[in-house]
Write a protein that holds these residues in place. Structure first.
Motif, short mmCIF file in Angstrom:
data_model
loop_
_atom_site.label_atom_id
_atom_site.label_comp_id
_atom_site.label_asym_id
_atom_site.label_seq_id
_atom_site.Cartn_x
_atom_site.Cartn_y
_atom_site.Cartn_z
N LYS A 145 0.17 -3.84 7.41
CA LYS A 145 -0.87 -2.94 6.91
C LYS A 145 -0.56 -2.50 5.48
N ILE A 146 0.71 -2.26 5.21
CA ILE A 146 1.10 -1.87 3.85
C ILE A 146 0.80 -3.00 2.87
N ASP A 147 1.11 -4.22 3.25
CA ASP A 147 0.83 -5.36 2.38
C ASP A 147 -0.67 -5.49 2.11
N SER A 148 -1.49 -5.32 3.15
CA SER A 148 -2.94 -5.39 2.97
C SER A 148 -3.45 -4.27 2.07
N GLN A 149 -2.90 -3.09 2.22
CA GLN A 149 -3.33 -1.96 1.39
C GLN A 149 -2.92 -2.16 -0.06
N ASP A 150 -1.77 -2.77 -0.27
CA ASP A 150 -1.35 -3.08 -1.64
C ASP A 150 -2.35 -4.01 -2.32
N LYS A 151 -2.86 -4.99 -1.60
CA LYS A 151 -3.85 -5.91 -2.16
C LYS A 151 -5.17 -5.19 -2.43
#
Length: 335
Positions: A145-151
């Motif tokens: 989820k953190i990786d998706s939010q970074d994008k």
């Protein structure tokens, strides 16, 4: 008493018994006693060894014993006067320790138990291992989820840059529109002069006035485009801030997932001895459940019970001397 003549013993036969009226078996004959000759001892010329004189030994030992007794009495008197009269003692005392209950903070199945009763452990030593499968998955989910939010943040940031470019384009378009409006205004002014001098027709003036109105309308439209572009930037900035806040929440969730994962290994909080083990491999444990006790080996203290009449002689910080039966009566000092 000694003599020089020898003496001989007289030998007489044993008288025969008289015959009995009745026939009896004859008695065995007893042989006659042999003569006993006494020979006097010659007088002894050697002298007996001289006995030690007891008086001199007593005169030496008694003063030594007296001096030792006086020294011992003086030493005990000095100890009593300087220490003993101020001491308060009791034999109603116990060694105690603040033990810790080993309990889990999460729910799960026990994968391994790494200690036994009465085993010494060190601070940080693993004691119980709980299955960490579910907690590792939760940590991986938060990371995704953190990786998706970074994008998402990167996309919004790019949109903000594009919106800022749109604002700049709208402002440039306004400059061009403003120039056209100024030109239309000058054209109108010339047309009015020409019409007043009867050089140009009225239609020329009407066309000039129409061009001025169109230029002013385009100028208002350019201002609107600039305002819209700036408003779009504001919306994108708000979305970016919201995404950043969501990212912070996701990172907190990640920290919690990592913390829960670390709780799958229960470690000793300090040095001590394990006891009262009540957990086995495969048990389902829950938060707060008592699994064992850990007794410290360093932070021990003594609870002594005194009589009420002894309490006035006790004060905080006073020096104490302790003797322990389990240590063969050996003592140590404390406060």
């Amino acid at each position: 008493m000694s003599t020089s003549q020898s003496t001989s013993a007289e030998v007489r036969p044993f008288p025969n018994p008289k015959s009995a009226p009745e026939a009896r078996e004859p008695l065995p004959e007893i042989p006659a006693a042999e003569p006993v000759v006494e020979v006097p001892h010659a007088p002894t010329t050697e002298k007996a060894p001289a006995q030690p004189r007891k008086g001199s030994t007593r005169r030496f030992i008694l003063p030594v014993i007296g001096i030792a007794a006086l020294a011992a009495a003086g030493w005990f008197g000095y100890k009593y006067w300087t220490v003993g009269r101020f001491m308060v003692s009791t034999d109603d005392a116990y060694v105690q320790a603040d033990m810790a209950f080993i309990s889990p903070k999460i729910t799960g199945y026990v994968e391994d138990v790494k200690f036994d009763n009465n085993q010494r452990v060190k601070a940080g030593q693993p004691l119980i291992v709980i299955d960490n499968g579910d907690y590792r998955i939760a940590l991986d989910q938060t990371q995704a989820k953190i990786d998706s939010q970074d994008k998402t943040l990167e996309r919004i940031k790019a949109q903000i840059v594009a919106a800022q470019a749109s604002v700049q384009q709208a402002e440039a378009q306004k400059v061009a529109t403003q120039a056209a409006a100024n030109n239309a205004a000058r054209t109108q002014k010339r047309a009015e002069q020409l019409v007043s001098s009867h050089v140009a027709s009225q239609s020329t003036l009407d066309d000039a006035r129409t061009a001025v109105e169109q230029a002013n309308a385009n100028l208002v439209g350019a201002d609107a485009q600039i305002a819209a572009a700036k408003a779009n930037i504001g919306v994108l900035q708000a979305q970016y801030n919201e995404a950043e806040s969501s990212l912070a929440s996701l990172k907190l969730a990640q920290d919690k997932a990592a913390r829960d994962l670390s709780f799958t290994v229960i470690k000793a909080p300090f040095d001590g001895v394990m006891g009262n083990r009540s957990v086995q491999k495969g048990d389902l444990v829950n938060p707060g459940q008592k699994l064992a006790n850990l007794v410290p080996t360093r932070h021990l203290y003594i609870v002594a019970n005194y009589k009420e009449t002894q309490l006035p002689g006790i004060a905080a910080g006073a020096k104490v001397h302790v003797r322990v039966d389990a240590m063969d009566g050996e003592g140590f000092d404390g406060i």
